[in-house]
Design a protein around this motif. Structure first.
Motif, PDB file in Angstrom:
ATOM      1  N   GLY A  35       0.843  -1.267  -0.006  1.00  0.00           N
ATOM      2  CA  GLY A  35       0.021  -0.167   0.113  1.00  0.00           C
ATOM      3  C   GLY A  35       0.923   1.239  -0.115  1.00  0.00           C
ATOM      4  N   TRP A  36       0.199   2.547  -0.188  1.00  0.00           N
ATOM      5  CA  TRP A  36       0.679   3.592  -0.168  1.00  0.00           C
ATOM      6  C   TRP A  36       0.236   4.581   0.993  1.00  0.00           C
ATOM      7  CZ3 TRP A  36       4.732   5.031  -3.135  1.00  0.00           C
ATOM      8  CH2 TRP A  36       5.034   4.066  -4.091  1.00  0.00           C
ATOM      9  N   TYR A  37       1.120   5.412   1.651  1.00  0.00           N
ATOM     10  CA  TYR A  37       0.703   6.240   2.609  1.00  0.00           C
ATOM     11  C   TYR A  37       1.285   7.441   2.364  1.00  0.00           C
ATOM     12  CZ  TYR A  37      -1.012   2.422   5.706  1.00  0.00           C
ATOM     13  OH  TYR A  37      -1.497   1.452   6.421  1.00  0.00           O
ATOM     14  N   THR A  90       0.310  17.618  -1.683  1.00  0.00           N
ATOM     15  CA  THR A  90       1.725  17.366  -1.671  1.00  0.00           C
ATOM     16  C   THR A  90       2.019  16.680  -0.176  1.00  0.00           C
ATOM     17  OG1 THR A  90       2.042  19.895  -2.894  1.00  0.00           O
ATOM     18  CG2 THR A  90       3.736  19.304  -1.115  1.00  0.00           C
ATOM     19  N   ALA A  91       3.022  15.999  -0.259  1.00  0.00           N
ATOM     20  CA  ALA A  91       3.500  15.257   0.925  1.00  0.00           C
ATOM     21  C   ALA A  91       4.503  14.027   0.365  1.00  0.00           C
ATOM     22  CB  ALA A  91       2.046  14.369   1.178  1.00  0.00           C
ATOM     23  N   GLY A  92       5.128  13.601   1.520  1.00  0.00           N
ATOM     24  CA  GLY A  92       5.994  12.429   1.251  1.00  0.00           C
ATOM     25  C   GLY A  92       4.979  11.212   1.120  1.00  0.00           C
ATOM     26  N   TYR A  93       5.287  10.341  -0.005  1.00  0.00           N
ATOM     27  CA  TYR A  93       4.394   9.247  -0.010  1.00  0.00           C
ATOM     28  C   TYR A  93       5.379   8.003   0.195  1.00  0.00           C
ATOM     29  CZ  TYR A  93       0.615  11.654  -2.221  1.00  0.00           C
ATOM     30  OH  TYR A  93      -0.220  12.691  -2.384  1.00  0.00           O
ATOM     31  N   TYR A  94       4.935   7.220   1.050  1.00  0.00           N
ATOM     32  CA  TYR A  94       5.505   6.007   1.644  1.00  0.00           C
ATOM     33  C   TYR A  94       4.883   4.863   1.118  1.00  0.00           C
ATOM     34  CZ  TYR A  94       7.824   9.571   4.186  1.00  0.00           C
ATOM     35  OH  TYR A  94       8.353  10.745   4.699  1.00  0.00           O
ATOM     36  N   CYS A  95       5.620   3.677   0.547  1.00  0.00           N
ATOM     37  CA  CYS A  95       5.064   2.567   0.293  1.00  0.00           C
ATOM     38  C   CYS A  95       5.389   1.668   1.414  1.00  0.00           C
ATOM     39  CB  CYS A  95       5.967   1.600  -0.780  1.00  0.00           C
ATOM     40  SG  CYS A  95       5.309   0.205  -1.146  1.00  0.00           S
TER      41      CYS A  95
END
Length: 116
Positions: A35-37, A90-95
């Motif tokens: 997933g992505w956060y 706009t954000a950091g996207y984390y897997c």
């Protein structure tokens, strides 16, 4: 050694699109969920979308109809197609990778900046 590596972030104008990729490697347990956060400065990390091993998907209400998550199980790779992006995204996207019964692996993140 387990690794989760994201790519595809960048700068895009509002209304534009980006495609994020996340590749997992070295994980010895069966991967159940990928997933992505995302996390914006001063805000909590929030779920964007995830996909299970059987292909079931879940999206945050705010991205439904604009984002699509897909997984290449053979390659242990997950993609996030993001359309109609908004400045507030706009954000950091984390897997995130959930494997076995309780192992959770995170990538280092990729920055997405949406200009107005």
């Amino acid at each position: 050694q387990a690794q989760v590596v994201e790519s595809g972030g960048g700068l895009v104008q509002a209304g534009g699109s980006l495609r994020l990729s996340c590749e997992a490697s070295g994980i010895i347990f069966s991967i159940n969920v990928m997933g992505w956060y995302r996390q914006a400065p001063g805000k909590q990390r929030e779920l964007v979308a995830h996909i299970t091993a059987d292909g079931s998907t879940r999206y945050a209400d705010s991205v439904k109809g604009r984002f699509t998550i897909a997984r290449d199980g053979a390659e242990e790779t997950v993609y996030l197609q993001m359309n109609s992006l908004k400045p507030g995204e706009t954000a950091g996207y984390y897997c995130s990778v959930v494997a076995g019964e309780e192992y959770v692996y995170w990538g280092q993140g990729t920055q997405v900046t949406v200009s107005s």
